[in-house]
Write a protein that holds these residues in place. Sequence first.
Motif, mmCIF file in Angstrom:
data_model
loop_
_atom_site.group_PDB
_atom_site.id
_atom_site.type_symbol
_atom_site.label_atom_id
_atom_site.label_comp_id
_atom_site.label_asym_id
_atom_site.label_seq_id
_atom_site.Cartn_x
_atom_site.Cartn_y
_atom_site.Cartn_z
ATOM 1 N N ASP A 66 25.166 40.101 12.656
ATOM 2 C CA ASP A 66 25.622 41.204 11.588
ATOM 3 C C ASP A 66 25.218 40.589 10.466
ATOM 4 O OD1 ASP A 66 26.795 43.164 10.169
ATOM 5 O OD2 ASP A 66 28.524 43.536 11.441
ATOM 6 N N ARG A 121 20.654 46.457 12.998
ATOM 7 C CA ARG A 121 20.363 47.411 14.097
ATOM 8 C C ARG A 121 19.822 48.846 13.462
ATOM 9 N NH1 ARG A 121 21.284 48.779 19.455
ATOM 10 N NH2 ARG A 121 22.606 46.627 19.616
ATOM 11 N N LYS A 140 23.670 43.919 15.296
ATOM 12 C CA LYS A 140 24.858 44.650 14.897
ATOM 13 C C LYS A 140 24.800 45.106 13.386
ATOM 14 C CE LYS A 140 26.325 43.778 19.176
ATOM 15 N NZ LYS A 140 26.205 44.693 20.336
ATOM 16 N N ASN A 183 25.356 37.469 18.529
ATOM 17 C CA ASN A 183 25.213 38.573 17.929
ATOM 18 C C ASN A 183 24.846 38.414 16.342
ATOM 19 O OD1 ASN A 183 25.367 40.344 20.190
ATOM 20 N ND2 ASN A 183 27.691 40.417 19.983
#
Length: 263
Positions: free
Chosen positions: A21, A61, A57, A19
Motif C-alpha cells: 500500500d 491497485r 492495495k 502486500n
Amino acid sequence: MQAIKTMQPSRSQHYYVSNFDPSINSIEAWCEEVDRARETNGWNDHECLSRVASCLKGDARVWLGEWVSNDRTWSNFKREFIPLCPGKLDYANILFDAMNKTSDKYPSYAEYARCTLLRLKIVRGISDDLRTLIVIRGLDNAQVRAAAANANLAPDTIVSFLSIYTKPLAGKRDRVVEHKIHSYVTKPLDASVPKCYNCNRFGHVSRICRQPKSNMSNSRPSHIPSETTCSVQPSSSNTCTFCKKSGHTEDKCFIKAKSVQHN
C-alpha cells in the motif's frame, strides 16, 4: 508425461510477497522483496507481475487497473510505478489512525493489539513504551485497560497478555432475548392472537389467565360487552336478589345461571 515433467526445471512453491500500500509501505523495500522472491523461484518478468498484482492495495491497485502499456513486465512496472509513490511516508497520518482505533471494532483484544502494533511498527522513532501505551489507550473495557496498565507490559508480551481476556457478549445476548420476550407479550403477532383483559397480555383470554383476577370491566374496551352484562334489557323496576341489578328477577338472572353451570 513423467519423463517430460522430470525434464522441466523444478521451482520452489514456498514463496510469499507482502502486500503493498503506497500510503504505509516503502516502494523500494517492497520491490527488493519481490526481486528476492523472483530470483528464488525463477519467475520471469510476466509471471512475476501476474503474481504480485494481487498484493497491491489502496492506490496501487487503482494504478494497476488504469495502467496502459504494451510492455506489461515487472521491469517496466518498477520503472513506471516507483515515481508515482511518495518519497516519504506520512508518519503523522499513520500514527493518527493508529491512535484513533479502539478494540470495539475487533473480535478480540489480542487481535486489536496485534493490528495496532503492526501499524505502529511502520512509524520510526517511537519507543516500545509509547507503542504499549497507545495500544492500552485503545482498550474499550475499563477493567482490561487497568489490568494491562498495571502489568508492566511490552510490545512483545501485550498480545499474549490480552489473549486471556474475552469480550463480554452474554449481556448483549440477554438484552436481545429480553427484548424479544417483551415484544411477544406486549404486542400481538397478528390480528388473530387473542388478548387477555385481566393481565393485558396476548396469547390467551381472561377466563384461563393464571394471574390474580382484577376488575376486567375496567380494562375491557368500551365497545366489547362485559361478561357480567345481562343480555336482557331492563323492562321493569324489579331488582335481582342475586346480582343486585334491576331489570330482572333472580329466576331469570343470567349471571346466576352461568355461575351454577361453572360450579
